[in-house]
Design a protein around this motif. Structure first.
Motif, PDB file in Angstrom:
ATOM      1  N   LEU A  38       0.844  -1.196   0.000  1.00 28.82           N
ATOM      2  CA  LEU A  38       0.000   0.000   0.000  1.00 28.82           C
ATOM      3  C   LEU A  38       0.878   1.244   0.000  1.00 28.82           C
ATOM      4  CD1 LEU A  38      -2.775  -0.987   2.572  1.00 28.82           C
ATOM      5  CD2 LEU A  38      -2.987  -0.856   0.095  1.00 28.82           C
ATOM      6  N   TYR A  40       0.473   5.290   0.906  1.00 30.04           N
ATOM      7  CA  TYR A  40      -0.341   6.375   1.456  1.00 30.04           C
ATOM      8  C   TYR A  40       0.246   7.706   1.009  1.00 30.04           C
ATOM      9  CZ  TYR A  40      -2.494   2.822   4.379  1.00 30.04           C
ATOM     10  OH  TYR A  40      -3.163   1.706   4.819  1.00 30.04           O
ATOM     11  N   TYR A  55      -4.798  10.015   0.849  1.00 27.31           N
ATOM     12  CA  TYR A  55      -5.271   9.084  -0.180  1.00 27.31           C
ATOM     13  C   TYR A  55      -4.403   7.826  -0.134  1.00 27.31           C
ATOM     14  CZ  TYR A  55      -8.029  12.956  -1.967  1.00 27.31           C
ATOM     15  OH  TYR A  55      -8.932  13.982  -2.083  1.00 27.31           O
ATOM     16  N   TYR A  56      -4.936   6.722  -0.684  1.00 26.72           N
ATOM     17  CA  TYR A  56      -4.123   5.519  -0.702  1.00 26.72           C
ATOM     18  C   TYR A  56      -4.270   4.752  -2.010  1.00 26.72           C
ATOM     19  CZ  TYR A  56      -8.173   2.695   1.094  1.00 26.72           C
ATOM     20  OH  TYR A  56      -9.382   2.084   1.294  1.00 26.72           O
ATOM     21  N   TRP A  58      -2.601   0.985  -4.194  1.00 24.55           N
ATOM     22  CA  TRP A  58      -1.784  -0.207  -4.080  1.00 24.55           C
ATOM     23  C   TRP A  58      -0.844  -0.274  -5.265  1.00 24.55           C
ATOM     24  CZ3 TRP A  58      -2.259  -4.564  -7.401  1.00 24.55           C
ATOM     25  CH2 TRP A  58      -3.433  -4.673  -8.137  1.00 24.55           C
ATOM     26  N   ALA A  78      -8.241   7.554   2.197  1.00 23.95           N
ATOM     27  CA  ALA A  78      -8.001   6.686   3.357  1.00 23.95           C
ATOM     28  C   ALA A  78      -8.508   7.333   4.639  1.00 23.95           C
ATOM     29  CB  ALA A  78      -6.517   6.371   3.487  1.00 23.95           C
TER      30      ALA A  78
END
Length: 398
Positions: A38, A40, A55-56, A58, A78
């Motif tokens: 992940l 961030y 916000y996040y 992958w 997030a």
């Protein structure tokens, strides 16, 4: 025939644009696969970017056999929080902390620090609590190696504070606040102290605070049990007048440290005495190519886990410079540069494995992911940008 060809071309163009639109839309929170890395991203909220907070994404490799084209897949917001301009992770306890770079906090002058727990299934952030940063414009923070203290640098007021952290991640009121004093020769940017980062030595015994406003790297003895800072002897290391030290990183071998100078667009290499906690300057090298004559300011610095390469971002020139590190001398030499693909690369994150680097283009609202070549340090940019409003910090959670 002409119309048929035109129709096919339009169809292809429409498909390409649709794919790009899909890539920019947030995926459901459960879309990240198990064991995904992940990322961030902290932002500046408010106008003109209209960001909501953290916000996040992958990190995804388009092809398992071609990890060089790794991309960021958006997962959405997030957590909503005001101007989370710098992030710090505690992977073991699955905690995330951020500096809320504001001038008022809970109706009072000053900024804040926020704590979040990370949902192990989705990566979503759940608020734990907030505390005052004890100064204006907090722009950097670090969790000490015991996990019991956060050190936060307040740019606007030019001070650093220590905040205790409980086992569950809850932040307590400050146990120590140290105020810097003085000014520098740049009348516009150095009218007073501006603490820009707080970093701990590899053994957690010393704290180093880069103060852009007074051209000093302040050095403190750090007591993790009591959450206290006391001036070291000597209490600071000097850089050249007017260069504005911004961030500092330590070499993995613990023998050298590197300071990026915002106003001077340069990197200063230091020999580090771990016993005494002192810095001795070895060299200062420009972070810009020799033929560049435009205006630019340096921003972020990171070192590869191997210790062989150093990376430094330039805002204005809009690049990330790649520098080689002499493992014996600690000195630097220029290798190459990577275009950020956007405007104002304020920060970039280097993942713990050293394989990927994510560039935050603050003024173009984009992030560019690069693959890092372990052999020569070169960066290979992804062919797709990720989008986030006013991105200013990226951290990786494997």
């Amino acid at each position: 025939m002409i119309f048929k060809i035109f129709g096919v071309a339009c169809g292809i163009l429409f498909a390409m644009l649709s794919m790009r639109a899909i890539a920019a839309d947030p995926a459901p929170a459960d879309a990240a696969p198990k064991n995904a890395t992940l990322v961030y991203v902290g932002t500046f909220t408010g106008t003109p970017a209209k960001s909501k907070g953290i916000y996040y994404f992958w990190l995804r490799a388009e092809d398992a056999g071609n990890s060089q084209n790794a991309q960021l897949k958006p997962l959405g917001v997030a957590a909503e929080t005001p101007s989370p301009s710098f992030l710090a992770l505690d992977p073991k306890r699955r905690l995330l902390f951020c500096a809320n770079e504001t001038d008022t906090f809970n109706g009072k002058p000053g900024g804040g620090v926020s704590a979040f727990s990370i949902d192990p299934a989705t990566g979503k952030l759940k608020p734990i609590n907030q505390q005052s940063s004890m100064g204006a414009g907090p722009c950097h923070l670090v969790l000490d190696k015991t996990g019991k203290n956060l050190l936060v640098a307040n740019y606007g007021s030019g001070n650093v504070a220590v905040l205790p952290v409980a086992a569950n991640g809850r932040i307590g009121e400050a146990t120590c606040v140290v105020q810097d004093e003085g000014k520098g020769p740049n009348s516009r940017r150095q009218q007073g102290p501006h603490a820009h980062c707080a970093v701990l030595s590899p053994d957690n015994r010393f704290a180093f605070v880069c103060d852009l406003g007074i051209d000093k790297v302040m050095i403190f003895k750090f007591d993790a049990e009591r959450g206290q800072l006391t001036p070291n002897d000597p209490p600071f290391a000097l850089v050249a007048p007017g260069v504005g030290p911004r961030h500092i990183v330590f070499h993995p071998n613990g023998k050298f440290a590197y300071v990026i100078n915002e106003l001077g667009s340069s990197v200063s290499a230091f020999a580090y005495d771990a016993r005494a906690g002192t810095l001795k300057e070895l060299q200062t090298l420009s972070s810009l190519p020799a033929n560049y004559e435009g205006s630019s300011t340096a921003a972020e610095i990171a070192i590869a886990p191997s210790g062989e390469f150093l990376y430094a971002s330039n805002r204005g020139h809009d690049t990330v410079a790649v520098l080689a590190v002499d493992p014996k001398k600690g000195t630097l030499s220029w290798i190459t540069e990577q275009k950020s693909g956007g405007k104002t690369p304020r920060h970039f994150g280097l993942d713990p494995s050293g394989k990927y680097l994510a560039i935050c283009n603050q003024d173009s609202n984009t992030l560019l992911t690069c693959h890092v070549d372990a052999a020569n340090g070169h960066l290979t940019a992804s062919d797709v940008f990720a989008e986030a409003p006013s991105p200013v910090c990226a951290v990786f959670l494997p």
